[in-house]
Structures are given as C-alpha cells and as structure tokens.
Design a protein around this motif. Structure first.
Motif, short mmCIF file in Angstrom:
data_model
loop_
_atom_site.label_atom_id
_atom_site.label_comp_id
_atom_site.label_asym_id
_atom_site.label_seq_id
_atom_site.Cartn_x
_atom_site.Cartn_y
_atom_site.Cartn_z
N SER A 60 0.89 -1.15 0.00
CA SER A 60 0.00 0.00 0.00
C SER A 60 0.92 1.19 0.00
O SER A 60 2.14 1.06 0.03
CB SER A 60 -0.89 0.00 1.23
OG SER A 60 -1.50 1.26 1.39
N TYR A 61 0.34 2.37 -0.03
CA TYR A 61 1.23 3.52 0.01
C TYR A 61 1.66 3.85 1.42
O TYR A 61 2.54 4.64 1.64
CB TYR A 61 0.63 4.74 -0.70
CG TYR A 61 -0.71 5.22 -0.23
CD1 TYR A 61 -0.82 6.08 0.86
CD2 TYR A 61 -1.86 4.87 -0.91
CE1 TYR A 61 -2.04 6.56 1.25
CE2 TYR A 61 -3.10 5.36 -0.52
CZ TYR A 61 -3.19 6.20 0.57
OH TYR A 61 -4.40 6.69 0.94
N VAL A 244 -3.95 12.29 -8.34
CA VAL A 244 -4.59 11.14 -7.69
C VAL A 244 -4.13 11.12 -6.24
O VAL A 244 -3.01 10.71 -5.92
CB VAL A 244 -4.24 9.82 -8.39
CG1 VAL A 244 -5.04 8.68 -7.77
CG2 VAL A 244 -4.53 9.92 -9.89
N CYS A 245 -5.01 11.62 -5.39
CA CYS A 245 -4.67 11.78 -3.98
C CYS A 245 -5.22 10.62 -3.16
O CYS A 245 -4.57 10.12 -2.25
CB CYS A 245 -5.25 13.09 -3.48
SG CYS A 245 -5.01 13.38 -1.73
N GLY A 246 -6.42 10.18 -3.49
CA GLY A 246 -7.05 9.08 -2.77
C GLY A 246 -8.01 8.36 -3.68
O GLY A 246 -8.38 8.87 -4.75
N GLN A 274 -1.14 11.87 -12.19
CA GLN A 274 -0.02 11.63 -11.28
C GLN A 274 -0.50 11.38 -9.86
O GLN A 274 -1.37 12.11 -9.36
CB GLN A 274 0.94 12.84 -11.32
CG GLN A 274 2.25 12.59 -10.59
CD GLN A 274 3.30 13.63 -10.94
OE1 GLN A 274 3.06 14.52 -11.75
NE2 GLN A 274 4.45 13.52 -10.33
N GLY A 275 0.05 10.35 -9.24
CA GLY A 275 -0.25 10.07 -7.85
C GLY A 275 0.58 10.94 -6.93
O GLY A 275 1.62 11.47 -7.33
N LEU A 276 0.13 11.08 -5.70
CA LEU A 276 0.89 11.93 -4.77
C LEU A 276 0.81 11.38 -3.36
O LEU A 276 -0.21 10.80 -2.95
CB LEU A 276 0.37 13.36 -4.80
CG LEU A 276 -0.93 13.69 -4.08
CD1 LEU A 276 -0.65 14.41 -2.77
CD2 LEU A 276 -1.80 14.57 -4.96
N LEU A 277 1.90 11.57 -2.65
CA LEU A 277 1.95 11.32 -1.20
C LEU A 277 2.54 12.56 -0.56
O LEU A 277 3.61 13.05 -0.96
CB LEU A 277 2.85 10.12 -0.90
CG LEU A 277 2.28 8.73 -1.18
CD1 LEU A 277 3.27 7.66 -0.72
CD2 LEU A 277 0.95 8.54 -0.47
N ASP A 280 6.32 13.34 0.50
CA ASP A 280 7.37 13.74 -0.43
C ASP A 280 7.72 15.22 -0.32
O ASP A 280 8.75 15.66 -0.83
CB ASP A 280 6.94 13.46 -1.87
CG ASP A 280 6.84 11.97 -2.17
OD1 ASP A 280 7.42 11.17 -1.41
OD2 ASP A 280 6.19 11.61 -3.17
N LEU B 266 -1.35 4.24 -8.49
CA LEU B 266 -0.51 5.41 -8.76
C LEU B 266 -0.14 6.16 -7.49
O LEU B 266 0.84 6.91 -7.48
CB LEU B 266 -1.20 6.37 -9.72
CG LEU B 266 -1.46 5.87 -11.13
CD1 LEU B 266 -2.01 7.00 -11.99
CD2 LEU B 266 -0.19 5.31 -11.76
N ILE B 267 -0.94 5.99 -6.44
CA ILE B 267 -0.65 6.75 -5.22
C ILE B 267 0.66 6.27 -4.61
O ILE B 267 1.55 7.06 -4.32
CB ILE B 267 -1.82 6.62 -4.22
CG1 ILE B 267 -3.09 7.20 -4.86
CG2 ILE B 267 -1.49 7.36 -2.93
CD1 ILE B 267 -4.34 6.97 -4.02
N ALA B 268 0.78 4.95 -4.45
CA ALA B 268 2.01 4.42 -3.84
C ALA B 268 3.23 4.76 -4.69
O ALA B 268 4.30 5.08 -4.17
CB ALA B 268 1.90 2.91 -3.67
N ARG B 270 3.45 7.17 -6.95
CA ARG B 270 3.50 8.58 -7.41
C ARG B 270 3.90 8.63 -8.89
O ARG B 270 4.57 9.57 -9.36
CB ARG B 270 4.50 9.43 -6.62
CG ARG B 270 4.04 9.70 -5.22
CD ARG B 270 4.46 8.61 -4.25
NE ARG B 270 5.61 8.98 -3.46
CZ ARG B 270 6.28 8.14 -2.69
NH1 ARG B 270 5.91 6.87 -2.60
NH2 ARG B 270 7.30 8.57 -2.02
N ALA B 271 3.49 7.59 -9.63
CA ALA B 271 3.84 7.56 -11.05
C ALA B 271 3.08 8.64 -11.81
O ALA B 271 2.00 9.05 -11.41
CB ALA B 271 3.52 6.18 -11.63
#
Lengths: 336, 336
Positions: A60-61, A244-246, A274-277, A280, B266-268, B270-271
């Motif tokens: 998971s993230y 893509v946050c959640g 684009q996904g994000l955490l 970062d 994509l979240i995990a 961050r692609a």
C-alpha cells in the motif's frame, strides 16, 4: 505502577469493508517519555481514509500495520511531561501519535499548536496533514492556472474542501462532488465552489458535469475513484492534469477493481495523471503551514470538523469515513 | 485530359476490426499543382496505426476522415512538377500526401530526403513521424535517466524500436514486448535491448517482467495497451513515468474497453502517466530530425522497414498492422 492508559489495538485484518472486529481497546500502563520525547494528554485524534491501506498485509502507500500493533495517527494534545527543551508542560502540540488517552511523541516530530489561529481540531485537518496534502497536491501536482475548471471528488472532506478553496483563490472555476445536500450546500454557499454535484442523488455524472463544467475539465483532484472519476475522465481538456490523492471507493475492494480503461483517452487530451503522497514534500511543510495558517486566520480558507465524542468511539469514527458521515475533517475528542 | 492517377478512397466506416470494405481504388485525373505546390510521383506511402482513429466518426486524437475522402498519410516521392522555388523537378521529398500514384504537397510542408543517409522508406519511419514520436515521447514525456529500466510495448514497431535504442543510448536498461521470436531476436541481437518478451508465447507477463525487469519499471513507453500494459503497471517504481503513445490493442474496440483500474496503484508509486501527440513538438522537428539522421548515419540507431509491394495492396498493409505483420515500419512501395 504509573497510572493507566486506554489504547486501541489493531487485532484483525479486515476483508472488504472493515468492522469493529479489527479493533480492541486495552488498558495499559501510561508510557514514560524518554530523552527527547513528550508525554501528551490527547485532546483529539485523527481518523483518515489512508489508514485503510495500512490495514492490508500487501503493498500500500502506507507501511502496513502489524496485527497486534497499537493504532497510530495524528493527534493534538497537551504536554504533561517533557524530556525535551523544545516544549514545556502545558504546551499544546500536534504530531503522529497513538489512538489513546496519553501518547508519546518525539519532540522533533511535534509541532506547536496556536489556538488563536484555529480551534485544536483544525490542526488535524486544514492545518494538518490533510491541509498540506491539499496544498501540495493541488499546487505542485495539478498546477492550476487562472481560468481553469477544477473538479474535486470527495470535495466536502478535509482534503477536498481545502483543495477547492485554494483553487478558487487561484482564479479557477471549482466544481465539487459530495454525497449529501448538506455538503453540497456547504461547498457552494460557504466555501465559494462554483457548483457542487450530489453524487448520491445524481444518476448521470457526465450530464451533471456537462452543466457544471461546460468548458470541460482542466484539473481533476481525485480523492475517490470509481464512477465519479470515470465520468470526469470523459471530460478532460487538452493538457488536463489529474492529481490522484485518494481512491476511497476502492480501499475496501478485495482484488484489483475493474472499470473503463482510461489510457486510450489520454492520447487525445495529452492529459497528465499523477499520484501523490504528501510525505514527499516534507522539506516544505513549514512554508505550507505558514500559508495555510494565514489563509485560515484571515478567513480566506474556511474549514469544518466533525467531532465524534470519546476515545471508545474512535473505530466508529474511522468506519464512518467510508459511509461519508463526516463533513470536513473527521476527528475524535478524547479529552477536554 | 491529363494522365490518370489511381487513388484510394475511404468509403465506409469500419465497426470493430477494419476490412477491405472501407477502401476503394479509383482512377481519377492526375492533379495539377497550384502556386506553392508540388506534384510528387509517390515512391512509398506510410500506413500507421493512428489512422484507425481517423476512421471513427467520434472523437479521436486525429481529425476524423469523412466517408468519401481520399486516404491521406506520409509519402516519399520525386517531384515531377514544381510550382515552388523550394524544390525542383527530380528532388526527393517527404510530406503528408495521399494514398495514390501521384500526390500534391504544399512545398512549405514538404521536407527534403537525403538518400545518402538512409533508403527512402526510412523517411517514413525512423526519420519520419514515427522517429519523431519516439524522440519526443521518450525524451520529453518519459524523461529517462541513466540506470532506469525502460519497458516498451510494440517494441518491434517503427516507434518502439526507435524508443528502445534511444533509451539504450541514454544509459537505460531496455525491455521490449513484441509478438514473434523474429521480432524479439531482432530487438536483443541487433538493437541492443537487454531483454525482449514474446507476448504471443508468454502466459504470465508479470512473471516475465519479474525476470526481465527485476528492479521494477522506471519508464514505460506504451504503444499497445491491454494486458501487457496491465502487467507493466503492477511493476511501476516510485516516480515512474508512463508515456501513452498508442493503444493499438483498443483501436478496434467498439464502446469503452474495461480492465484493471490503474489509478489506485498510482498513489504508492507517485507515477506520472501522460499521453502524447507528436504534433505538439512541431517547432522542434528540425532538431529531432538532425539528431535522428546523425544517429542513423552513424549506425547508433538501426531501423527496418517492412515493404508491401504495390499501391493496390495499401489497405492490406494497413490491416496487417493490427495483426502485427510488420517488423519495423510498415510501408507500401508505389513505384520505383
């Protein structure tokens, strides 16, 4: 023996929708802070959708929780013992602690709380991790430009409500998806959203977007996934950006969910997804906090918290996230 | 009356897999170039997967063809009449023309061809639109870094074979998917790919990638979509970049195809996933052509063309793209 401490433990991995069976409240000894640590009496604790990911054994993230771990998350509270020069007894702080009456924080990871800026729960929402997620996810990943139409799913949540207001401050047309009329009214009447769609009472999301976003979608900030996202993807403009946050619609799925393929349509739009955490962006948390505090103090960014009373109800508060019970940030009041 | 000209017309929109029914060869009068135009005797014409999109009435990334239109695409040929100062009779040129024996080009949109750099068909492949697509799609969209693992689908096609070689020149580990052993051998033995997977004889693409890309995937250049793409998405590293160039597996789908949802993962990672159209880079085509000609002339970038003989077989050559008949660029020889 020191005084006692009630703590929530993660005792069983859920399959599909989590239930109370995953949680167990235990009475333990109150912990003793070591050098550099603080003992904090917890006032409020945070329950967040991302925690569902930590309940999975697989990737998971977020790092998975082990069965038997104490549950962890954001807290706000008062320092009752300090083994650090940074804080004194009586200081109000926030940090990553435990679902419990008392929690130990590393003083270096704790941040001061200023109740003159906002009430304590806001430090778990707009002035905490969700607010920072909105800030970096929108500004750094989605890169809104004045005049853009910005669509937000989960718009009445802690992240989404902040995203929409920052987008409006940046000169964007803002459209939110939320699940009750109370929420959509809050978005349009209090937060400055240009339009809001109640996904629970709307059959055709694409048609609703034709009305709410007649010029198409330049930015999509996605907290949800599922059919809302499927509809928004059919409306992406050339050079659209999707953060893509959640994907809360899918957190309880077992196996890989299926849906309309989205890559074919990306060619025509040249959209960027684009996904994000938020982790970062840790080196810039200070600047984000300062900006968010300024906005909140001036009233430029409004916020709400839904407060569930009592540590014993923390698992219910968490489960309520998947039912959309919360308006704004969902928090649990542990003590006053 | 001037001499005649055989031309292919688009006479029926296909549903699903196209057939010869969409095409009709007609004999017309040879056109007369107007001021600023060239009449070109076509030597080779290009058939490309993107043309399937132009056959749709609805939205695509290419302007749809009207039923009754002459078919258009890249050509290489010899100027036989010039109404421009830029080119003389006898010059070899390339441009966007028609599927026909003779074609009129706007001299401003035509480019000279240098047969000392490469044979004429290469100007429809590595030195033409596909080569430029590879160049900008890889370098500008996917942004490979030395040491990255780059996976390419449709790797033995005109775009994919060029992408893989440019990635190798940039210090990347390169893995290609192609559909015959002849193609995979070409990739590894002649083009410098580190590994190649025959998707037609491999059951488990994910397991094949575990072997071929043990460190995961940093860059994915997608020409295909479908199950190959589904497998690659399960292997994306943190900060991976995906360039969506083509989705040939879906071009003949009616309705919206479904498949595994890709946004949750994509979240995990961050692609970043981004579609591309080469026309967006038109102002830099000259620089790309110069670089590609240098690489081709020096042998740093190799290329192949599959030549189908005769204008009458142009529709078959186009249909063959969906069967994977071509190694490298698929072209039609119209005259010698």
């Amino acid at each position: 023996m020191r005084d006692s401490n009630r703590e929530w433990y993660f005792v069983e991995r859920p399959e599909g929708e989590p239930t109370l069976d995953s949680f167990e409240l235990r009475e333990r000894e109150r912990p003793t802070p070591r050098f550099g640590e603080l003992l904090v009496r917890v006032r409020y604790l945070s329950v967040d959708p991302y925690m569902r990911g930590r309940m999975r054994a697989g990737e998971s993230y977020a790092e998975p929780w082990a069965v038997g771990d104490v549950l962890r998350g954001g807290i706000v509270g008062e320092v009752v013992e300090s083994e650090s020069d940074r804080f004194e007894t009586g200081d109000l702080v926030t940090g990553h602690g435990t679902w419990s009456e008392y929690s130990v924080l590393d003083a270096d990871d704790a941040a001061p709380v200023d109740p003159s800026v906002a009430d304590l729960p806001a430090y778990l929402g707009v002035l905490g991790m969700p607010g920072r997620t909105a800030y970096f996810g929108l500004l750094d990943v989605a890169e809104p430009r004045p005049g853009d139409t910005v669509v937000v799913s989960g718009a009445a949540g802690a992240v989404g409500s902040t995203v929409g207001q920052i987008a409006a401050l940046n000169g964007c047309r803002v459209v939110g998806f939320a699940g009750t009329d109370e929420k959509t009214t809050w978005l349009t009447d209090s937060l400055g959203f240009d339009a809001a769609i109640n996904y629970a009472t709307t059959d055709d999301y694409r048609a609703a977007l034709d009305d709410a976003a007649p010029g198409g979608v330049d930015v999509y900030f996605d907290n949800v996934g599922g059919p809302i996202t499927d509809a928004v993807f059919t409306k992406l403009n050339v050079d659209a950006r999707v953060a893509v946050c959640g994907q809360i619609a899918h957190y309880n799925d077992e196996g890989v969910p299926t849906g309309p393929r989205k890559l074919p349509a990306l060619i025509a739009s040249r959209a960027r997804v684009q996904g994000l955490l938020v982790g970062d962006y840790a080196t810039r948390f200070g600047a984000a906090r300062e900006q968010l505090e300024t906005w909140v103090a001036s009233g430029a960014v409004d916020h709400r918290e839904t407060v569930v009373e009592g540590l014993e109800n923390a698992p219910d508060a968490f489960l309520g996230l998947f039912a959309g019970d919360n308006v704004g940030k969902q928090v649990v009041r542990v003590s006053e």
